[in-house]
Design an enzyme around this catalytic site. Structure first.
Site, PDB file in Angstrom:
ATOM      1  N   GLU A 182      10.007   3.614   5.991  1.00  0.00           N
ATOM      2  CA  GLU A 182      10.019   2.151   6.012  1.00  0.00           C
ATOM      3  C   GLU A 182      11.066   1.669   7.009  1.00  0.00           C
ATOM      4  O   GLU A 182      12.228   2.096   6.968  1.00  0.00           O
ATOM      5  CB  GLU A 182      10.324   1.588   4.621  1.00  0.00           C
ATOM      6  CG  GLU A 182      10.692   0.124   4.573  1.00  0.00           C
ATOM      7  CD  GLU A 182       9.663  -0.802   5.230  1.00  0.00           C
ATOM      8  OE1 GLU A 182      10.060  -1.726   5.970  1.00  0.00           O
ATOM      9  OE2 GLU A 182       8.449  -0.579   5.018  1.00  0.00           O
ATOM     10  N   ALA A 183      10.652   0.765   7.912  1.00  0.00           N
ATOM     11  CA  ALA A 183      11.563   0.282   8.949  1.00  0.00           C
ATOM     12  C   ALA A 183      12.655  -0.616   8.395  1.00  0.00           C
ATOM     13  O   ALA A 183      13.761  -0.672   8.949  1.00  0.00           O
ATOM     14  CB  ALA A 183      10.768  -0.472  10.022  1.00  0.00           C
ATOM     15  N   ALA A 238      -4.319  -3.695   4.521  1.00  0.00           N
ATOM     16  CA  ALA A 238      -5.287  -4.781   4.654  1.00  0.00           C
ATOM     17  C   ALA A 238      -6.117  -4.692   5.915  1.00  0.00           C
ATOM     18  O   ALA A 238      -7.162  -5.345   6.015  1.00  0.00           O
ATOM     19  CB  ALA A 238      -4.565  -6.136   4.606  1.00  0.00           C
ATOM     20  N   HIS A 245      -2.303 -13.751   5.702  1.00  0.00           N
ATOM     21  CA  HIS A 245      -3.256 -12.808   5.121  1.00  0.00           C
ATOM     22  C   HIS A 245      -3.931 -12.003   6.230  1.00  0.00           C
ATOM     23  O   HIS A 245      -5.146 -11.821   6.240  1.00  0.00           O
ATOM     24  CB  HIS A 245      -4.316 -13.558   4.302  1.00  0.00           C
ATOM     25  CG  HIS A 245      -3.750 -14.292   3.127  1.00  0.00           C
ATOM     26  ND1 HIS A 245      -4.477 -15.237   2.414  1.00  0.00           N
ATOM     27  CD2 HIS A 245      -2.533 -14.225   2.526  1.00  0.00           C
ATOM     28  CE1 HIS A 245      -3.732 -15.706   1.434  1.00  0.00           C
ATOM     29  NE2 HIS A 245      -2.545 -15.119   1.489  1.00  0.00           N
ATOM     30  N   ALA A 275       0.828  -1.203   0.000  1.00  0.00           N
ATOM     31  CA  ALA A 275       0.000   0.000   0.000  1.00  0.00           C
ATOM     32  C   ALA A 275       0.865   1.256   0.000  1.00  0.00           C
ATOM     33  O   ALA A 275       0.610   2.206  -0.750  1.00  0.00           O
ATOM     34  CB  ALA A 275      -0.940   0.006   1.203  1.00  0.00           C
ATOM     35  N   GLY A 298       5.098  -7.287   2.207  1.00  0.00           N
ATOM     36  CA  GLY A 298       4.816  -8.666   1.852  1.00  0.00           C
ATOM     37  C   GLY A 298       5.075  -8.981   0.397  1.00  0.00           C
ATOM     38  O   GLY A 298       5.461 -10.096   0.050  1.00  0.00           O
ATOM     39  N   TRP A 302      10.075  -8.920  10.815  1.00  0.00           N
ATOM     40  CA  TRP A 302       9.985  -8.447  12.198  1.00  0.00           C
ATOM     41  C   TRP A 302      10.283  -9.676  13.062  1.00  0.00           C
ATOM     42  O   TRP A 302       9.410 -10.491  13.336  1.00  0.00           O
ATOM     43  CB  TRP A 302       8.594  -7.893  12.489  1.00  0.00           C
ATOM     44  CG  TRP A 302       8.310  -6.618  11.752  1.00  0.00           C
ATOM     45  CD1 TRP A 302       7.717  -6.482  10.536  1.00  0.00           C
ATOM     46  CD2 TRP A 302       8.643  -5.302  12.189  1.00  0.00           C
ATOM     47  NE1 TRP A 302       7.655  -5.155  10.187  1.00  0.00           N
ATOM     48  CE2 TRP A 302       8.214  -4.407  11.180  1.00  0.00           C
ATOM     49  CE3 TRP A 302       9.248  -4.785  13.338  1.00  0.00           C
ATOM     50  CZ2 TRP A 302       8.379  -3.020  11.288  1.00  0.00           C
ATOM     51  CZ3 TRP A 302       9.413  -3.405  13.440  1.00  0.00           C
ATOM     52  CH2 TRP A 302       8.981  -2.546  12.427  1.00  0.00           C
ATOM     53  N   THR A 315      -3.952 -11.763  -0.228  1.00  0.00           N
ATOM     54  CA  THR A 315      -4.359 -10.384   0.016  1.00  0.00           C
ATOM     55  C   THR A 315      -3.520  -9.315  -0.689  1.00  0.00           C
ATOM     56  O   THR A 315      -3.883  -8.142  -0.662  1.00  0.00           O
ATOM     57  CB  THR A 315      -4.350 -10.100   1.530  1.00  0.00           C
ATOM     58  OG1 THR A 315      -3.106 -10.569   2.088  1.00  0.00           O
ATOM     59  CG2 THR A 315      -5.505 -10.798   2.211  1.00  0.00           C
ATOM     60  N   ASN A 316      -2.413  -9.682  -1.338  1.00  0.00           N
ATOM     61  CA  ASN A 316      -1.564  -8.636  -1.892  1.00  0.00           C
ATOM     62  C   ASN A 316      -2.265  -7.809  -2.967  1.00  0.00           C
ATOM     63  O   ASN A 316      -2.214  -6.579  -2.950  1.00  0.00           O
ATOM     64  CB  ASN A 316      -0.270  -9.231  -2.466  1.00  0.00           C
ATOM     65  CG  ASN A 316       0.716  -8.153  -2.861  1.00  0.00           C
ATOM     66  OD1 ASN A 316       1.022  -7.256  -2.085  1.00  0.00           O
ATOM     67  ND2 ASN A 316       1.203  -8.218  -4.089  1.00  0.00           N
TER      68      ASN A 316
END
Length: 581
Positions: free
Chosen positions: A33-34, A539, A505, A13, A97, A63, A550-551
């Site tokens: 972005e981490a 999401a 997901h 996203a 993802g 993570w 879900t991507n």
């Protein structure tokens, strides 16, 4: 420097939003972005690979402290032992993802989005979202009213002539079982088997970062991409969100913007809201956090697709060879369970002709079944502490609805019949119920020890049949044998309850909905209720998880909300009386 938009999270996203919002020169966009960057020409080989099994297990892109509970947690019986915590491979890298996932370009069913609209997400019905699915993709194979040719994400299908014998045998088994062949998974939605649509350009993964954050986009003077940047909190002036605090190279920084957009996923976006006083009053007070906005839906009704697997040993001539394809999932099946409440295509099966990167993984194939239309929506994300460094408590509560358990049990029996049918029986041996256990995770880490260990075991598995069967039953099977679950209904249920996992997901924990829905967290353009200048776009805002990986629904959602943001008049234009662009 003040920004027009600060996007927290550079996943699917966030990549879309950064591209679309910075395309307007008057905007100043900051993407945080981490994880590490994946710039064009410098994409790590594990991410670029069309086989995802190495990136997916690589802790550089995760993570690493995030653990979740997938089994149902009983809050009414404090004496009951809680289910085990499982590592959860949530991406921590630019592209999110889409940089480590299975690259499945699946849209879901038209009924999914009609249900979104029926649940209060006005304007998100199927006819409204299809143009955005088309906008996402550049389909290399099919040009019709269902597909796009000008999008940022290339999609294709591995042709049958490049399939290994295991995949071909599975397709023939599906045909003999009475299923229809569908040339296009994302065409008219009906039951059948098909070559899976994947987000690759034929040679490498097409992540959202690579597709939307090209070299040309990165050269825009109004777009700043800050990677290895951990957002630590939000800044407020009253009920208006005005900025983000973040850790950059070990130093605390503040970034201010007109609008803040959380795109950190269905686990970390609600956690950020909760830490900043936006969520259920009871939980916030329990944690000692002052209530900024009472939104009982934050972190609630978390969803995923419950999944189980039936695996088997693939005979040597039928195995997948890299010369054929690096892809391991070439074939899919969509079917209807027949329960009265469920729509068509409520179940999904992936045929994996390789289960891991290592030598043993190349010998093991799997039929992976998941409940496409799940009714288990009682998961939750809660804070473990108020510290931003601590991962939240995550309970998916898979199989909390009995209909999901029953369909997985029936689905396993169906998979067993297909596995034992002539086509697959000719190319496989030793079927067994598979579990994605800590032991499987450990052997999946790419290192020399695992490389040599699996080579040794693989040599033994290719030996005499009796030795292979003994090794599989002694060292591979975990808890339940194939005979047990096929002959004992209680054993089958116990296996399903123990082995069911989600398929990464995570969704629905900050749902969008109507104004009068007390559990809705955001409106239909992602704006957080009761807070100005703050949106959630990922999401987590799905009203219900669609019948899909879900991507692509996330990419579609970001495209649609980006259009809504750009269509709205900016404060400067309102003051000047100019028409919106």
């Amino acid at each position: 420097m003040d920004y027009s938009h600060i996007i927290v999270g550079g996943g699917s996203a966030g990549s879309v939003l950064a591209n679309r919002l910075s395309a307007r020169g008057a905007n100043r966009v900051l993407l945080l972005e981490a994880g590490q960057d994946t710039p064009p020409g410098q994409v790590p080989k594990e991410i670029a690979d069309t086989y995802p099994g190495t990136a997916y297990f690589d802790p550089r892109f995760h993570w690493t402290d995030l653990k979740v509970r997938t089994q149902v947690v009983s809050h009414n019986n404090p004496e009951a032992a809680p289910p085990p915590l499982r590592k959860y491979e949530q991406a921590r890298v630019l592209g999110g993802g889409s940089s480590i996932n299975g690259q499945m370009a699946n849209r879901g069913a038209p009924t999914d989005y009609d249900e979104w609209a029926a649940r209060g997400a006005a304007g998100w019905h199927w006819d409204a979202v299809l143009p955005y699915f088309r906008k996402v993709e550049r389909d290399l194979d099919i040009a019709d009213e269902w597909h796009g040719q000008d999008g940022h994400i290339t999609v294709t299908r591995i042709p049958r002539e490049r399939w290994c014998e295991h995949s071909r045998a599975a397709a023939e088994a599906f045909r003999q079982a009475g299923f229809k062949y569908l040339p296009d998974q994302n065409g008219p939605f009906e039951d059948g088997y098909f070559p899976v649509t994947v987000s690759i350009d034929g040679k490498q993964r097409m992540s959202a970062a690579l597709g939307y954050l090209s070299e040309q986009v990165r050269q825009r003077g109004n777009l700043t991409i800050s990677t290895r940047t951990q957002a630590t909190g939000l800044l407020f002036e009253g009920t208006r969100c005005v900025g983000v605090t973040a850790l950059v190279d070990g130093q605390e920084r503040e970034f201010r913007g007109r609008e803040i957009i959380l795109s950190s996923g269905a686990i970390h976006s609600p956690a950020m809201l909760l830490r900043n006083g936006i969520g259920p009053v009871g939980h916030l007070r329990e944690m000692g956090i002052a209530v900024r906005a009472a939104l009982p839906g934050v972190g609630q009704r978390l969803m995923d697709h419950p999944s189980i697997a039936l695996s088997s040993f693939i005979r040597r001539p039928a195995r997948l060879d890299d010369a054929q394809s690096r892809r391991h999932i070439l074939l899919g099946l969509r079917y209807s369970s027949g329960i009265p409440e469920a729509p068509q295509g409520d179940m999904f099966v992936c045929v994996a002709s390789k289960s891991a990167w290592h030598s043993v993984g190349q010998q093991i194939g799997s039929l992976l079944a998941f409940v496409n239309k799940t009714y288990s929506e009682s998961g939750q994300v809660r804070l473990a502490s108020t510290r931003w460094q601590d991962e939240p408590q995550v309970e998916f509560n898979l199989l909390s609805d009995r209909r999901d358990l029953d369909r997985l049990m029936a689905g396993f029996r169906m998979l067993a019949a297909i596995q034992l049918s002539g086509p697959l029986a000719a190319v496989t041996t030793d079927p067994f119920p598979a579990a994605y256990s800590d032991r499987v995770r450990a052997i999946g880490v790419v290192n020399e020890r695992n490389r040599w260990l699996t080579r040794a075991v693989a040599a033994l598995l290719d030996g005499p049949q009796a030795l292979r069967s003994w090794l599989i039953e002694r060292y591979v099977v975990e808890g339940f044998t194939f005979r047990q679950v096929m002959e004992d209904e209680e054993a089958l249920e116990a296996f399903i309850r123990k082995a069911t996992i989600g398929v990464w997901h995570a969704s629905c924990s900050c749902r969008m909905g109507a104004e009068d829905d007390p559990m809705a967290v955001v409106d239909t353009e992602g704006r957080v209720r009761g807070i100005e200048g703050l949106r959630v776009v990922d999401a987590s805002i799905f009203p219900v998880v669609p019948c899909a990986n879900t991507n692509f629904p996330v990419l579609m959602t970001a495209e649609k909300i980006a259009d809504a943001i750009l269509a709205a008049p900016s404060p400067a234009r309102v003051l000047s009386g100019a028409d919106p662009a």
